[in-house]
Design a protein around this motif. Structure first.
Motif: not given
Length: 80
Positions: A26, A31-36, A38
């Protein structure tokens, strides 16, 4: 009675394997998402180490070291 060292043997969310599974592959962002992941959810004691960057050699067992490649993708996670 067995010796339990917090963060090494316990499963309290601070062991290296737990962080490795959360961060590997990642990028770090806001922010959080499928590839990131936080940055604000990283432990207080952490540092992001980029390729060819200099870092101190002092050892702090509680510090999380997040090694990223040139495009910012997490490649390795260590403590120290």
């Amino acid at each position: 009675m067995p010796l339990v060292v917090p963060g090494l043997q316990s499963k309290d969310g601070s062991s290296g394997d737990d962080w490795m599974s959360k961060l590997m592959g990642k990028k770090l962002g806001e922010q959080h998402d499928e590839t990131t992941f936080a940055k604000t959810d990283l432990p207080k004691e952490h540092r992001v180490i980029k390729p060819d960057s200099m870092s101190t050699m002092d050892h702090k067992p509680e510090r999380l070291n997040v090694h990223v490649d040139d495009d910012g993708t997490v490649k390795k996670v260590t403590h120290g």
